[in-house]
Design an enzyme around this catalytic site. Structure first.
Site, mmCIF file in Angstrom:
data_model
loop_
_atom_site.group_PDB
_atom_site.id
_atom_site.type_symbol
_atom_site.label_atom_id
_atom_site.label_comp_id
_atom_site.label_asym_id
_atom_site.label_seq_id
_atom_site.Cartn_x
_atom_site.Cartn_y
_atom_site.Cartn_z
ATOM 1 N N LYS A 208 0.836 -1.200 0.000
ATOM 2 C CA LYS A 208 0.000 0.000 0.000
ATOM 3 C C LYS A 208 0.874 1.255 0.000
ATOM 4 O O LYS A 208 0.698 2.148 -0.804
ATOM 5 C CB LYS A 208 -0.920 -0.034 1.226
ATOM 6 C CG LYS A 208 -1.805 1.177 1.345
ATOM 7 C CD LYS A 208 -2.796 1.028 2.487
ATOM 8 C CE LYS A 208 -3.457 2.383 2.746
ATOM 9 N NZ LYS A 208 -4.448 2.336 3.807
ATOM 10 N N GLU A 214 10.249 -4.732 4.629
ATOM 11 C CA GLU A 214 10.286 -6.131 4.175
ATOM 12 C C GLU A 214 10.054 -6.226 2.674
ATOM 13 O O GLU A 214 10.789 -6.887 1.937
ATOM 14 C CB GLU A 214 9.195 -6.966 4.886
ATOM 15 C CG GLU A 214 9.437 -7.237 6.348
ATOM 16 C CD GLU A 214 8.912 -6.134 7.268
ATOM 17 O OE1 GLU A 214 8.693 -4.991 6.793
ATOM 18 O OE2 GLU A 214 8.741 -6.417 8.466
ATOM 19 N N GLY A 274 -4.933 -1.836 4.814
ATOM 20 C CA GLY A 274 -4.163 -2.988 4.326
ATOM 21 C C GLY A 274 -4.888 -4.304 4.587
ATOM 22 O O GLY A 274 -4.993 -5.167 3.710
ATOM 23 N N ARG A 275 -5.425 -4.454 5.795
ATOM 24 C CA ARG A 275 -6.072 -5.723 6.155
ATOM 25 C C ARG A 275 -7.457 -5.869 5.550
ATOM 26 O O ARG A 275 -8.132 -6.867 5.768
ATOM 27 C CB ARG A 275 -6.109 -5.864 7.676
ATOM 28 C CG ARG A 275 -6.710 -4.683 8.414
ATOM 29 C CD ARG A 275 -6.350 -4.723 9.884
ATOM 30 N NE ARG A 275 -6.817 -3.577 10.643
ATOM 31 C CZ ARG A 275 -6.164 -2.424 10.778
ATOM 32 N NH1 ARG A 275 -5.012 -2.251 10.174
ATOM 33 N NH2 ARG A 275 -6.659 -1.448 11.517
ATOM 34 N N GLU A 360 -5.206 -6.472 14.478
ATOM 35 C CA GLU A 360 -4.653 -5.152 14.138
ATOM 36 C C GLU A 360 -5.781 -4.111 14.229
ATOM 37 O O GLU A 360 -5.538 -2.938 14.510
ATOM 38 C CB GLU A 360 -4.032 -5.176 12.727
ATOM 39 C CG GLU A 360 -2.896 -4.180 12.562
ATOM 40 C CD GLU A 360 -2.143 -4.321 11.250
ATOM 41 O OE1 GLU A 360 -2.742 -4.083 10.189
ATOM 42 O OE2 GLU A 360 -0.939 -4.655 11.266
ATOM 43 N N HIS A 391 -6.693 -32.996 17.238
ATOM 44 C CA HIS A 391 -5.611 -33.821 17.773
ATOM 45 C C HIS A 391 -4.503 -32.966 18.373
ATOM 46 O O HIS A 391 -3.396 -33.451 18.593
ATOM 47 C CB HIS A 391 -5.058 -34.724 16.675
ATOM 48 C CG HIS A 391 -6.074 -35.723 16.214
ATOM 49 N ND1 HIS A 391 -6.230 -36.953 16.812
ATOM 50 C CD2 HIS A 391 -7.030 -35.635 15.267
ATOM 51 C CE1 HIS A 391 -7.232 -37.599 16.221
ATOM 52 N NE2 HIS A 391 -7.740 -36.819 15.276
ATOM 53 N N LYS A 515 9.140 -1.212 14.393
ATOM 54 C CA LYS A 515 9.719 -0.935 13.064
ATOM 55 C C LYS A 515 10.821 0.116 13.199
ATOM 56 O O LYS A 515 11.903 -0.014 12.637
ATOM 57 C CB LYS A 515 8.651 -0.337 12.131
ATOM 58 C CG LYS A 515 7.655 -1.288 11.551
ATOM 59 C CD LYS A 515 6.800 -0.508 10.529
ATOM 60 C CE LYS A 515 5.546 -1.267 10.156
ATOM 61 N NZ LYS A 515 4.605 -0.460 9.371
HETATM 62 O O1 F6P Z 1 2.095 -4.106 9.851
HETATM 63 C C1 F6P Z 1 1.614 -2.858 9.574
HETATM 64 C C2 F6P Z 1 1.133 -2.708 8.166
HETATM 65 O O2 F6P Z 1 1.040 -1.338 7.933
HETATM 66 C C3 F6P Z 1 -0.175 -3.416 7.874
HETATM 67 O O3 F6P Z 1 -1.276 -2.706 8.315
HETATM 68 C C4 F6P Z 1 -0.094 -3.560 6.403
HETATM 69 O O4 F6P Z 1 -1.032 -4.465 5.909
HETATM 70 C C5 F6P Z 1 1.346 -4.031 6.272
HETATM 71 O O5 F6P Z 1 2.047 -3.266 7.223
HETATM 72 C C6 F6P Z 1 1.947 -3.862 4.914
HETATM 73 O O6 F6P Z 1 1.926 -2.529 4.497
HETATM 74 P P1 F6P Z 1 2.128 -2.131 2.990
HETATM 75 O O7 F6P Z 1 1.025 -2.749 2.203
HETATM 76 O O8 F6P Z 1 2.091 -0.639 2.981
HETATM 77 O O9 F6P Z 1 3.457 -2.662 2.541
#
Ligand code: F6P
Length: 551
Positions: A208, A214, A274-275, A360, A391, A515
């Site tokens: 987003k 990452e 995002g979620r 979240e 199980h 972060k």
């Molecule tokens: O973990 C925090 C967060 O901002 C989530 O809400 C989001 O889905 C994820 O990181 C990834 O963010 P992006 O889509 O901006 O890479």
């Protein structure tokens, strides 16, 4: 900004306290006294049949929960969300995932922009691209069709696409495979790219913000891997990235900076959390795998539940009742966790997906005006597919001391109608689904255990107390539409809980500190002695351990 209503000050909350004081779950008696109980407390939403008769519900509880919904203005907040008010107050944003699945002929102007038209513009571009890739018309650098889709994203840019891809495997086009890279652990890139052919790979960089450490790190590693592979094969790389990398983001400037062609970027908007984004361009990998028609059915499924939530009376409104029951469990029975147990191997990532959606969203300790909450919020969601969970952890649900409300999900029709002689394997499987909620509700008394000839000294160990609350959700089959319905159901359950609690379910400030600290620690980890000395003793010790042991 309207003031949040402190739920504990409402008349309904007081009444719930009284009801809780006089409440003693006894499902055997409830069903014996009311032969209509199963029918009276089961409801339909779209294709979902939802049985709440084994939940902690009776007429008084239901009426008071509905009253709580009124006193906390859930209907008003729901309308505000659907029409695009900035109900995400700490980020000053609209919350409009419901607009992502509205039909093309709808219209909704938010902040001066027709968002439905925008949504369908992007969907059309996604569908056109998906058709080109699926038909082989879109070719890689050596003229081959692209058959391995690697989605690089994390959180909402990963969990939804993975979960839905796994859930809808039977709808995936033969010859197309999706893989997913999320973790910054280099193992993830390393393992996921093993065996991938650079000539037939399509990378989707989904973020987003397009700033997530990452994702950007993994995308750079993937690009380096891709270019090296081409070099090793003696393939000229001119124009190769444009053919093999596309992006999904709200931040198209950053996409361009990364080197992905603007024509290969699929946008979405800051009003999609995002979620809540698997039904936006973030679902591109899914659209590629299952095709535009199935993706459109997936969106239609969400919309069915959006309509149900918006229009059905509170007494029959499934997301509303399920959300209110969760509040009842958390705030009056002290339930700290909630299990979601799909009797479908295809839904093996569903609980992981729900963890971000629910936790979240509702893991908050202040109201949306910044004042402290006055009651518990956000329970831990977790689960595994049945029967594997049986199980592993069901022991604790049946006989442990914690109260764990659980949602059981199953489908009447299997994808694989396998039989061993006369034995239909799906019936064996469903037998477990039906049996578990029955055992949890009705248990087994000491007398029943004794009647089986059990030695007295182990009778108590074999007693099942029962009276454990469950919700059963069934649908005819796990189709794209039904998956969309299930996701929307949980989105709205999460919303209901958040509104009752008066919190902002759409921000996620709690992920920021770690972060920031990870970034700040980089010099200390890389060997800067002053930076290391500035750390707290525990962190310093751990980094020193790393320095000593890294070979
Ligand atoms: O973990 C925090 C967060 O901002 C989530 O809400 C989001 O889905 C994820 O990181 C990834 O963010 P992006 O889509 O901006 O890479």
């Amino acid at each position: 900004m309207s003031k949040p209503i402190d739920p504990t000050t409402t008349a309904a909350w007081n009444r719930l306290r009284e009801l809780h004081n006089g409440f003693s779950a006894n499902f055997r008696e409830d069903f014996a006294q009311d032969p209509q109980r199963a029918g009276r407390f089961s409801f339909t939403a779209g294709d979902l049949f939802v049985d709440l008769s084994k939940a902690y519900i009776n007429d008084d509880v239901k009426a008071t929960l509905v009253e709580l919904a009124k006193e906390t203005n859930i209907a008003g907040r729901r309308e505000a969300m659907y029409r695009g008010d900035h109900i995400n107050v700490t980020e000053n944003r609209a919350v409009l995932h419901t607009a992502l699945r509205r039909p093309k002929d709808d219209s909704l102007t938010v902040d001066g922009q027709d968002v439905i038209a925008d949504v369908h513009d992007v969907l059309e571009r996604m569908y056109a691209f998906a058709n080109k890739v699926r038909s082989g018309q879109w070719k890689g650098v050596t003229g081959k069709p692209l058959t391995t889709v690697v989605n690089i994203g994390i959180g909402g840019s990963d969990l939804g696409p993975v979960m839905a891809y796994e859930a809808l495997k039977p709808y995936v086009k033969d010859g197309i495979e999706c893989r997913f890279i999320s973790n910054i652990d280099p193992t993830d890139v390393g393992e996921t790219l093993r065996g991938v052919d650079p000539e037939t790979v399509l990378f989707i960089v989904a973020s987003k913000t397009f700033t997530t450490l990452e994702t950007i790190t993994n995308a750079k590693m993937a690009r380096a891997w891709f270019l090296n592979q081409l070099k090793d094969r003696g393939i000229a790389d001119a124009g190769a990235v444009a053919k093999h990398f596309v992006a999904v983001s709200t931040n198209l400037e950053k996409v361009a900076e990364f080197g992905i062609e603007p024509s290969n970027a699929f946008g979405f908007w800051d009003w999609v959390g995002g979620r809540y984004s698997v039904d936006s361009a973030v679902g591109l990998s899914l659209a590629l795998a299952i095709g535009p028609d199935n993706f459109a059915d997936f969106l239609a499924g969400f919309h069915t539940i959006d309509e149900h939530f918006a229009t059905v009376a509170p007494e029959e409104n499934v997301p509303l009742l399920m959300g209110l029951l969760n509040v009842w469990y958390v705030n009056f029975f002290g339930a700290a966790t909630h299990a979601v147990l799909p009797y479908s191997q295809y839904l093996h990532r569903f609980a992981a997906y729900l963890q971000q959606l629910t936790m979240e969203s509702n893991g908050k300790r202040v109201l949306w005006d910044g004042t402290e909450v006055t009651t518990a919020t956000g329970e831990v969601f977790w689960g595994e597919p049945g029967t594997n969970g049986q199980h592993a952890f069901y022991q604790l649900i049946h006989q442990g001391t914690q109260l764990i409300p659980a949602d059981f999900i199953a489908f009447a029709n299997p994808t694989y109608a396998l039989k061993d002689g006369d034995q239909d394997q799906h019936e064996l499987f469903l037998g477990n689904f039906f049996a578990q909620t029955k055992a949890l509700a009705f248990g087994k008394t000491a007398d029943e255990v004794r009647a089986e000839g059990t030695p007295e000294e182990i009778v108590s160990a074999r007693v099942f107390p029962g009276n454990k609350p469950t919700t059963s959700i069934m649908a005819p089959s796990l189709t794209p539409s039904v998956l969309g319905q299930l996701i929307a159901l949980y989105e709205h359950i999460t919303f209901v809980q958040g509104i009752v609690w008066g919190i902002d379910s759409f921000d996620q400030w709690g992920v920021e500190l770690g972060k920031q600290m990870a970034k700040d620690l980089t010099p200390a980890i890389a060997g800067d002695a002053d930076a290391l000395a500035a750390q707290d003793p525990s962190t310093r010790m751990l980094v020193e351990y790393y320095h000593k042991n890294r070979s």
